[in-house]
Design an enzyme around this catalytic site. Structure first.
Site, PDB file in Angstrom:
ATOM      1  N   ASP A 103      -8.094  59.390  44.351  1.00  0.00           N
ATOM      2  CA  ASP A 103      -7.383  58.156  44.028  1.00  0.00           C
ATOM      3  C   ASP A 103      -5.923  58.305  44.464  1.00  0.00           C
ATOM      4  OD1 ASP A 103      -6.499  55.712  42.477  1.00  0.00           O
ATOM      5  OD2 ASP A 103      -8.544  55.875  41.713  1.00  0.00           O
ATOM      6  N   HIS A 144      -2.539  53.497  39.721  1.00  0.00           N
ATOM      7  CA  HIS A 144      -3.989  53.315  39.822  1.00  0.00           C
ATOM      8  C   HIS A 144      -4.752  54.589  39.493  1.00  0.00           C
ATOM      9  CE1 HIS A 144      -7.886  52.548  41.901  1.00  0.00           C
ATOM     10  NE2 HIS A 144      -7.624  51.271  41.676  1.00  0.00           N
ATOM     11  N   SER A 194     -12.472  49.119  40.107  1.00  0.00           N
ATOM     12  CA  SER A 194     -11.778  50.412  39.997  1.00  0.00           C
ATOM     13  C   SER A 194     -11.769  50.912  38.564  1.00  0.00           C
ATOM     14  CB  SER A 194     -10.332  50.280  40.479  1.00  0.00           C
ATOM     15  OG  SER A 194     -10.247  50.276  41.876  1.00  0.00           O
TER      16      SER A 194
END
Length: 761
Positions: free
Chosen positions: A144, A218, A549
């Site tokens: 990620d 994220h 996600s």
């Protein structure tokens, strides 16, 4: 003055690699040269890669200038800058399996775990048994945007020493030292050479940190969702969504592989990270990223290829399905990947609008702020265009489209032209022009809580029409926007998210995708405090984000606890346990709906259904699949050469490859012809109790007759296998549409359910 060592290190990296992308006519290619033999030393594999490239480029110096990665663990190959002619020359060399141009992928951007515990028929015991202490033996590899190691979600208090089998590293870099790893974050690496070849980082204008530290938020969010420690009194500003934050496997270890920069992730970097993760000894690879839809094949898709090698090493791979929301848009659809869609939870974040006539309008947002004045003038953006701007363009509240003098001090009513248009940036435009609030009419995202740069909220088309009527009937319209109120025990939930990418599978329709859904709407999890753009300019430790996600790491956490309990199970058995115990009902006992259309969802929306973590630990039966099964499947849809593009060795095709619909998968998808019987074969393994008897129950798709042979399966021992067939006979054409049903094996204690999708030609 002498530069500090770390600064010098970064300068050298930038000068040597960030400038490499500017080489005139070269592009980045990924070259596969075969699977490393079990007896082959990794140094020998690297020498082989070096020699292959030197044979074309002519010298070791040219190789050093060209090659950015050498893959030598799970696979053998390299990534290098090549001209088209050099790429063609390498492709013709003996031992070279394929040469693929590098591509970019995008990231698929608390309460959720408590909600999962209370799903229908969850047999909730109050013990939260999936938070297994044995999960300390499980290592999750997160590919990620990195991690914010200072987050409370990643402390290691009370954790046992790092497993001795761990072979990874904590790689220092900019603002990241080896001290940032601990018994929770046991490894950290970063990869930027591939992304820099396609989108030079120093030319992007965005901030980036050349290390595993997360600038974006994220990666921190996904890592804490999968395996974050328990954090009491976590919330978004304004005490929104307050409660106890925790991941699915709070004691599992995290290995961080930073491959995404400014929302993009490169093939070459992803493959390098997977190669390292295999060598490091992870048990799970979690990727909340993927290709743009539709996915074209498995044989040239890096995520499919890399995850195949991970599967071959016994690693479970979970991936997000994507956020495109339309039929056939699901990404990461290889059968050896757990493909995860997104759904809502039983928490609503209501930020309502109150009009001057005291009418309350339902709104949705993560809005901690109040408007300074109790009532402010309400102005439709279409009525205040900047000079020369059409009214319809002004209605979208984009930059340079509004008359600043008429925005100041007012609440602006805006429209959303498309899902790709940034909602938070509209609020920034209004704030910069002096506006005090924004109401965004967005039917698609009316149930998704965004955070904005000023008091703002989303409303649906129906609510927007009510506001428009008020505006038309009132000479001096005013309104206010209320701060968000957290509504718990919201019903109905879950619903499949409007953005969640749907099936059918664009590569092989016989493999039903997505596999499963999990919470992915308005999820609270840890965040990078420097990533303020996505949080309305605020610095926060926890953020509310939506996307597949967010759903993917929920399945990662569930898988971690399954692996902790059943460490010898294959990745396919783990996925089967998750799928066959899923629910297709919401918390009212009704069928799960689609969030946007308010229609009943089906297998192309949610796969096998919504995950139920506790039940997945007691699946009864599993559909197991291994390397040779996948090889046979690949041989049925491609050539021997294409097979070797994935296996990277000389694995032969069987003389009679299995048909794609006969892969031993926990779901069934078939294309039928009228008046012709189609037979599907499956094998189940008993992991429940010895001396058990399972009986089949079928809900047949409309217009299809389904027979299961035999109708009962009797097991004497654990791990005993039994095979059966499912016979399909189409009675009528389905007019180009799939019909859906299910097959359930039950012994009175376990219900083992597989969704069915049938298309009749």
């Amino acid at each position: 003055m002498e530069l500090p060592a770390m600064v010098l290190f970064i300068v050298l990296l930038l000068s040597s690699h960030l400038g490499a992308a500017s080489v005139s006519d070269r592009k980045l290619y990924v070259v596969y040269t075969g699977r490393r033999a079990s007896h082959e030393d990794i140094h020998a594999a690297h020498k082989h890669n070096h020699a292959t490239l030197a044979n074309v480029l002519g010298s070791s110096e040219a190789v050093q200038d060209s090659m950015i990665y050498s893959y030598k663990h799970g696979m053998r190959g390299f990534a290098a800058f090549l001209t088209n002619e050099q790429a063609d020359a390498i492709a013709k060399k003996d031992g070279v399996l394929s040469v693929i141009s590098n591509k970019l992928h995008k990231v698929h951007t608390t309460q959720s775990w408590s909600f999962l515990a209370g799903m229908p028929a969850q047999t909730w015991t109050g013990t939260e048994e999936w938070y297994s202490k044995k999960a300390q033996n499980v290592i999750i590899g997160m590919l990620d945007s990195g991690i914010w190691p200072e987050s409370k979600s990643f402390h290691d208090d009370g954790m046992e020493p790092v497993p001795k089998r761990w072979r990874g590293a904590c790689v220092p870099g900019e603002k990241f030292t080896t001290d940032d790893c601990n018994k929770k974050i046991i490894g950290a690496r970063f990869y930027f050479k591939g992304i820099n070849a396609e989108a030079p980082l120093n030319a992007s204008g965005a901030n980036f940190t050349l290390s595993a530290r997360d600038d974006d938020g994220h990666g921190t969010h996904t890592a804490s969702t999968a395996a974050g420690r328990v954090v009491l009194r976590a919330s978004f500003p304004g005490n929104i969504a307050s409660g106890t934050a925790r991941g699915g496997a709070p004691l599992a270890r995290l290995a961080i592989y930073k491959v995404c920069w400014n929302d993009f992730c490169s093939d070459a970097d992803i493959l390098a990270a997977i190669d390292d993760a295999i060598a490091d000894g992870v048990d799970i690879i979690s990727m909340s990223l993927g290709p743009n839809p539709p996915q074209s094949d498995f044989f040239s898709d890096t995520i499919s290829i890399g995850s195949f090698h991970a599967m071959r090493h016994g690693i479970f791979v979970s991936c997000s399905a994507g956020n495109s929301g339309v039929p056939g848009s699901a990404a990461n659809v290889a059968p050896w990947i757990a493909t995860v869609g997104a759904s809502s939870i039983d928490r609503d974040l209501a930020s309502n609008v109150v009009l001057g006539n005291n009418m309350s309008i339902k709104g949705e947002a993560a809005n901690p702020d109040s408007i300074a004045a109790p009532w402010s003038k309400l102005v439709p953006a279409s009525s205040i265009p900047a000079p020369g701007v059409p009214s319809v363009n002004a209605s979208f509240c984009q930059n340079n489209t509004l008359d600043a003098s008429k925005v100041k001090g007012n609440i602006i009513l805006c429209l959303q032209p498309s899902a790709l248009d940034s909602r938070p940036l509209k609020s920034l435009v209004i704030k910069q022009l002096g506006g005090v609030g924004m109401i965004l009419v967005d039917e698609i995202a009316k149930d998704i809580a965004e955070s904005y740069f000023l008091p703002a909220t989303n409303v649906g088309a129906k609510e927007g029409a009510v506001i428009a009527t008020y505006l038309n009937q009132t000479s001096s319209p005013v309104a206010t926007i209320l701060p968000t109120k957290t509504v718990r025990n919201f019903k109905p939930a879950p619903a499949v998210a409007v953005f969640s990418s749907r099936g059918p599978n664009s590569v092989t329709p016989e493999i039903l995708k997505p596999d499963i859904t999990a919470p992915g709407v308005s999820i609270l999890a840890a965040w990078s405090p420097v990533a303020t753009k996505a949080v309305g300019g605020r610095s926060v430790d926890f953020n509310i984000v939506s996307g597949t996600s967010m759903s993917c790491p929920h399945i990662t956490g569930v898988a971690a606890n399954l692996i902790a309990k059943f460490p010898r199970w294959s990745p396919a058995a783990i996925k089967s346990a998750i799928m066959t115990t899923a629910s297709t009902l919401d918390n009212t006992g009704a069928a799960i709906n689609n969030q946007f259309f308010q229609t009943v969802s089906g297998p192309f929306d949610f796969g096998a259904g919504h995950v139920r973590p506790n039940l997945s630990l007691r699946p009864g039966l599993v559909y197991d699949t291994g390397f040779h099964d996948y090889v046979s499947f690949l041989c049925s849809i491609g050539s021997l050469k294409q097979l070797h593009n994935i296996t990277h060795d000389d694995t032969p095709c069987p003389s009679a490859p299995i048909a794609p619909h006969n892969l031993n998968y926990p779901s069934i998808a078939v294309t039928l012809q009228r008046q012709r019987k189609t037979v599907v074969c499956r094998t189940v393994t008993n992991v429940g109790t010895p001396q058990s008897l399972y009986k089949a129950t079928v809900k047949a798709p409309s217009g299809v007759v389904v027979n299961v042979v035999p109708e009962c399966l009797s097991f004497e021992e654990l791990h005993e296998k039994k095979s059966f067939t499912v016979e399909f006979s189409a009675q009528a054409s389905s007019n180009g549409s799939f019909a859906f049903g299910s097959l359930t094996w039950s012994d009175g204690r376990h219900d083992v359910t597989s969704p069915i999708a049938a298309l009749t030609s």
